[in-house]
Write a protein that holds these residues in place. Structure first.
Motif, short mmCIF file in Angstrom:
data_model
loop_
_atom_site.label_atom_id
_atom_site.label_comp_id
_atom_site.label_asym_id
_atom_site.label_seq_id
_atom_site.Cartn_x
_atom_site.Cartn_y
_atom_site.Cartn_z
N UNK A 91 0.80 -1.05 0.03
CA UNK A 91 -0.02 -0.14 0.09
C UNK A 91 0.81 1.33 0.12
N UNK A 92 0.31 2.45 -0.41
CA UNK A 92 1.00 3.57 -0.45
C UNK A 92 0.32 4.63 -1.18
N UNK A 93 0.72 5.95 -0.87
CA UNK A 93 0.05 7.11 -1.44
C UNK A 93 0.98 7.78 -2.23
N UNK A 94 0.67 7.98 -3.69
CA UNK A 94 1.36 8.46 -4.84
C UNK A 94 1.70 9.82 -4.50
N UNK A 95 2.93 10.19 -3.95
CA UNK A 95 3.03 11.62 -3.86
C UNK A 95 4.38 12.01 -4.46
N UNK A 96 4.94 11.30 -5.39
CA UNK A 96 6.05 11.63 -6.12
C UNK A 96 5.83 10.95 -7.61
N UNK A 97 6.73 11.59 -8.53
CA UNK A 97 6.87 11.01 -9.98
C UNK A 97 7.06 9.39 -9.82
N UNK A 98 6.35 8.64 -10.71
CA UNK A 98 6.47 7.14 -10.61
C UNK A 98 6.22 6.90 -12.21
N UNK A 99 7.06 6.10 -12.83
CA UNK A 99 6.80 5.71 -14.32
C UNK A 99 6.49 6.60 -15.16
N UNK A 100 6.76 7.99 -14.97
CA UNK A 100 6.42 8.92 -15.65
C UNK A 100 5.15 9.77 -15.38
N UNK A 101 4.65 9.06 -14.43
CA UNK A 101 3.36 9.73 -13.91
C UNK A 101 3.55 10.73 -12.84
N UNK A 102 3.12 12.18 -12.91
CA UNK A 102 3.32 13.07 -11.84
C UNK A 102 2.41 12.77 -10.77
N UNK A 103 2.55 13.15 -9.39
CA UNK A 103 1.84 12.73 -8.20
C UNK A 103 0.17 12.95 -8.34
#
Length: 144
Positions: A91-103
């Motif tokens: 589990x996690x909260x998307x708060x930084x760039x990941x695989x080219x996706x902005x948070x």
């Protein structure tokens, strides 16, 4: 393999897992140095040109940047010979760039299964299957 060695492998696996849940890149990196072979064979999608323990450190750096509150819950651990199989919920909260996706600020939950082979008390080989499709769908990169 002796029962003592199997117990030791499980303890090493637990130590590595506990380190990943600290959310502290320094602790994770130091633990990788202590329990993972420098030239570990890493059979999983890695977003880097690195290999061995360095690749594992980079994977965790990427995950922590994207999901600072990432948490891995081990649902099952199966041990056989020199291998440990772990079925996890992440589990996690998307708060930084990941695989080219902005948070996006979205909370995600996904599953993964890892097989870890030990040699001389250290992690020598890792196979991983991570539900990246579910990750991407929850982050809105793939339509639901």
């Amino acid at each position: 393999m002796s029962a003592a060695q199997a117990t030791s492998n499980k303890a090493t696996f637990s130590r590595f897992h506990d380190a990943t849940n600290t959310g502290d890149a320094e602790v994770i990196s130091k633990t990788i140095d202590e329990v993972v072979e420098p030239n570990v064979l890493f059979h999983a999608p890695v977003p880097t040109g690195a290999t061995g323990a360095q690749a594992l450190k980079q994977v965790w750096a990427v995950l922590l940047r994207a999901f600072p509150d990432i948490h891995v819950t081990v649902e099952d651990v199966i041990e056989e010979g020199d291998k440990i199989v772990s079925r996890n919920t992440v589990t996690g909260t998307h708060q930084g760039e990941y695989r080219g996706l902005p948070p996006t600020g979205k909370s995600i939950t996904y599953n993964e299964i890892f097989i870890v082979r030990f040699a001389g008390g250290r992690i020598a080989e890792i196979w991983g299957v991570v539900d990246v499709f579910s990750q991407m769908r929850q982050l809105g990169a793939i339509p639901a």
